[in-house]
Scaffold this motif. Structure first.
Motif, PDB file in Angstrom:
ATOM      1  N   VAL A  58     -38.248 -35.258  85.307  1.00 37.74           N
ATOM      2  CA  VAL A  58     -37.214 -36.106  84.695  1.00 37.74           C
ATOM      3  C   VAL A  58     -37.766 -37.400  84.104  1.00 37.74           C
ATOM      4  CG1 VAL A  58     -35.257 -35.223  85.999  1.00 37.74           C
ATOM      5  CG2 VAL A  58     -36.678 -37.009  86.997  1.00 37.74           C
ATOM      6  N   LEU A  59     -38.955 -37.856  84.539  1.00 37.68           N
ATOM      7  CA  LEU A  59     -39.562 -39.037  83.934  1.00 37.68           C
ATOM      8  C   LEU A  59     -41.031 -39.108  84.329  1.00 37.68           C
ATOM      9  CD1 LEU A  59     -38.507 -42.385  85.689  1.00 37.68           C
ATOM     10  CD2 LEU A  59     -38.757 -40.213  86.843  1.00 37.68           C
ATOM     11  N   THR A  60     -41.785 -39.978  83.651  1.00 43.08           N
ATOM     12  CA  THR A  60     -43.210 -40.119  83.940  1.00 43.08           C
ATOM     13  C   THR A  60     -43.440 -41.236  84.954  1.00 43.08           C
ATOM     14  OG1 THR A  60     -43.561 -41.727  82.165  1.00 43.08           O
ATOM     15  CG2 THR A  60     -43.750 -39.382  81.595  1.00 43.08           C
ATOM     16  N   GLY A  61     -44.647 -41.273  85.496  1.00 44.53           N
ATOM     17  CA  GLY A  61     -44.994 -42.327  86.436  1.00 44.53           C
ATOM     18  C   GLY A  61     -44.912 -43.706  85.817  1.00 44.53           C
ATOM     19  N   GLU A 100     -49.157 -34.540  93.234  1.00 45.81           N
ATOM     20  CA  GLU A 100     -49.559 -35.712  92.456  1.00 45.81           C
ATOM     21  C   GLU A 100     -48.466 -36.760  92.638  1.00 45.81           C
ATOM     22  OE1 GLU A 100     -51.723 -34.519  88.597  1.00 45.81           O
ATOM     23  OE2 GLU A 100     -50.387 -32.822  89.044  1.00 45.81           O
ATOM     24  N   VAL A 101     -48.831 -37.901  93.224  1.00 43.60           N
ATOM     25  CA  VAL A 101     -47.866 -38.871  93.734  1.00 43.60           C
ATOM     26  C   VAL A 101     -47.950 -40.180  92.953  1.00 43.60           C
ATOM     27  CG1 VAL A 101     -47.058 -40.085  95.797  1.00 43.60           C
ATOM     28  CG2 VAL A 101     -48.190 -37.856  96.020  1.00 43.60           C
ATOM     29  N   GLN A 106     -48.119 -38.573  83.987  1.00 41.29           N
ATOM     30  CA  GLN A 106     -47.727 -37.382  84.747  1.00 41.29           C
ATOM     31  C   GLN A 106     -46.206 -37.347  84.910  1.00 41.29           C
ATOM     32  OE1 GLN A 106     -49.506 -34.621  86.273  1.00 41.29           O
ATOM     33  NE2 GLN A 106     -47.355 -34.051  86.226  1.00 41.29           N
ATOM     34  N   GLU A 107     -45.593 -36.222  84.598  1.00 42.70           N
ATOM     35  CA  GLU A 107     -44.148 -36.068  84.764  1.00 42.70           C
ATOM     36  C   GLU A 107     -43.832 -35.799  86.235  1.00 42.70           C
ATOM     37  OE1 GLU A 107     -43.317 -32.932  81.915  1.00 42.70           O
ATOM     38  OE2 GLU A 107     -42.500 -34.439  80.542  1.00 42.70           O
ATOM     39  N   LEU A 108     -42.754 -36.424  86.722  1.00 45.64           N
ATOM     40  CA  LEU A 108     -42.386 -36.371  88.140  1.00 45.64           C
ATOM     41  C   LEU A 108     -41.034 -35.702  88.297  1.00 45.64           C
ATOM     42  CD1 LEU A 108     -43.392 -40.059  88.839  1.00 45.64           C
ATOM     43  CD2 LEU A 108     -44.786 -38.037  89.286  1.00 45.64           C
ATOM     44  N   THR A 139     -33.493 -42.357  86.266  1.00 47.88           N
ATOM     45  CA  THR A 139     -33.853 -41.098  85.609  1.00 47.88           C
ATOM     46  C   THR A 139     -32.851 -40.659  84.540  1.00 47.88           C
ATOM     47  OG1 THR A 139     -32.666 -39.728  87.227  1.00 47.88           O
ATOM     48  CG2 THR A 139     -34.946 -40.338  87.741  1.00 47.88           C
ATOM     49  N   GLY A 140     -31.586 -41.093  84.679  1.00 50.80           N
ATOM     50  CA  GLY A 140     -30.548 -40.634  83.766  1.00 50.80           C
ATOM     51  C   GLY A 140     -30.092 -39.215  84.044  1.00 50.80           C
ATOM     52  N   ALA A 141     -30.398 -38.699  85.235  1.00 47.84           N
ATOM     53  CA  ALA A 141     -30.026 -37.315  85.572  1.00 47.84           C
ATOM     54  C   ALA A 141     -29.578 -37.240  87.026  1.00 47.84           C
ATOM     55  CB  ALA A 141     -31.211 -36.376  85.351  1.00 47.84           C
ATOM     56  N   GLU A 142     -28.613 -36.359  87.296  1.00 46.96           N
ATOM     57  CA  GLU A 142     -28.140 -36.129  88.656  1.00 46.96           C
ATOM     58  C   GLU A 142     -29.124 -35.223  89.398  1.00 46.96           C
ATOM     59  OE1 GLU A 142     -25.583 -37.394  90.117  1.00 46.96           O
ATOM     60  OE2 GLU A 142     -24.394 -38.242  88.474  1.00 46.96           O
TER      61      GLU A 142
END
Length: 352
Positions: free
Chosen positions: A45-48, A91-92, A167-169, A194-197
């Motif tokens: 939903v978003l990057t680091g 990947e954290v 990196q996308e998380l 994130t703009g997402a549920e």
């Protein structure tokens, strides 16, 4: 016969206390998890970089500790012994200690920007290096080499590294300072970021509330029964002093009962309707929570959530076992256990 009753009473009472003590130990060890939420998405939903930019903009606010990660199953891990094992590769980004809360048993987490460091599970350390103390060894994964900085609890092969900014998380773990923070607040915070549920939500405070209630259940049952027995005994007394004593004892037991009830039933605002006339609120809430629990158990959970679920189940089973043994102790208690008549006085009555 009375000796047998005393022996059984002591045995069941000891087992009840032992089970309750173990339940208390498990609850205290799991208590930090009551302040944590994990929100899972089925896709990134978003990057680091976007996550850290959002948190940096709001650094003046009282924000929760945040960890985000992407997980890949069945990656090949190669040690410096040339052994190869498969496991989960994480990947954290954010706070790695929030993702692996209470799991680090040796070493330390890689520091920020330490892209060559990693933490691995105890089992992976054993399988690749033949020891629990694999710190300082080198592991290759996806063509990159990492140095082991710390060892985590866990019976599954797992390796975690810091994620790059781009990196996308897809999964997020939040840690608050209170165990009464509502999950709706965590979901709102994450939606703003994130703009997402989220597709699935793990509520640490819900399992903490269940553990706490069952932990207090033997105390509630014992204090209530003690109050009832003391009240009945008071009614049979003829002397005012003894009657007053037993009524006072009944009052103490019932005060303990209401104190335990107040301490055990602690829920966040999400579990109370906005209007008490909404009679359908709780049936709908229970149905919603059962559905959410099924979705969680059918999917892959992070280690912290798995430990919280396991700890909750252990606390509930031990508390119920303690309650069972407490009921057995009450059933086998000597008939004169609620009459504090001195033994010498009983002997005199027999001689007369």
């Amino acid at each position: 016969m009375n000796k047998n009753r005393y022996g059984a009473f002591i045995l069941w009472g000891f087992l009840a206390l032992a089970c309750w003590g173990l339940a208390l130990t498990g609850f205290l060890g799991n208590r930090r998890g009551n302040q944590e939420f994990t929100l899972y998405y089925d896709s990134p939903v978003l990057t680091g970089k976007e996550m850290e930019f959002f948190i940096q903009e709001r650094k003046e606010e009282d924000l929760p500790s945040v960890a985000a990660w992407k997980e890949t199953d069945k990656e090949n891990f190669t040690g410096n012994t040339d052994l190869v094992r498969q496991g989960s590769f994480l990947e954290v980004r954010g706070e790695m200690k929030t993702l692996f809360s209470r799991q680090l048993i040796q070493g330390n987490f890689p520091w920020k920007e330490d892209y060559q460091g990693c933490v691995i599970s105890r089992r992976l350390s054993q399988e690749l290096f033949g020891t629990d103390k694999g710190i300082g060894n080198e592991i290759q994964v996806e063509g990159e080499s990492y140095l082991v900085r710390g060892i985590l609890k866990g019976e599954e092969n797992l390796l975690a590294v810091w994620a790059e900014e781009d990196q996308e998380l897809e999964n997020f773990r939040l840690s608050y300072d209170s165990d009464l923070e509502p999950v709706s607040q965590a979901e709102e915070f994450l939606y703003q970021m994130t703009g997402a549920e989220p597709d699935r939500t793990f509520e640490g405070n819900l399992y903490g509330a269940l553990s706490r209630f069952f932990l207090f259940l033997p105390i509630l049952a014992g204090s209530f029964l003690g109050g009832v027995c003391s009240f009945r005994t008071a009614g049979k007394q003829r002397e005012k002093r003894r009657k007053l004593f037993w009524y006072l004892l009944a009052g103490i037991f019932w005060l303990l009962f209401f104190w335990g009830l107040g301490r055990s039933v602690r829920l966040s605002p999400d579990y109370f309707p906005s209007m008490w006339s909404e009679l359908s609120f709780y049936p709908q809430l229970i149905e919603e929570k059962i559905k959410g629990f099924r979705e969680l158990t059918e999917s892959s959970l992070c280690q912290a959530d798995s430990y919280i679920l396991g700890g909750t189940l252990e606390t509930v089973l031990l508390a119920l076992s303690g309650l069972f043994f407490e009921m057995l102790a009450a059933a086998w208690s000597p008939k004169d256990s609620w009459h504090f008549t001195p033994a010498v006085h009983r002997i005199k009555e027999k001689r007369i």
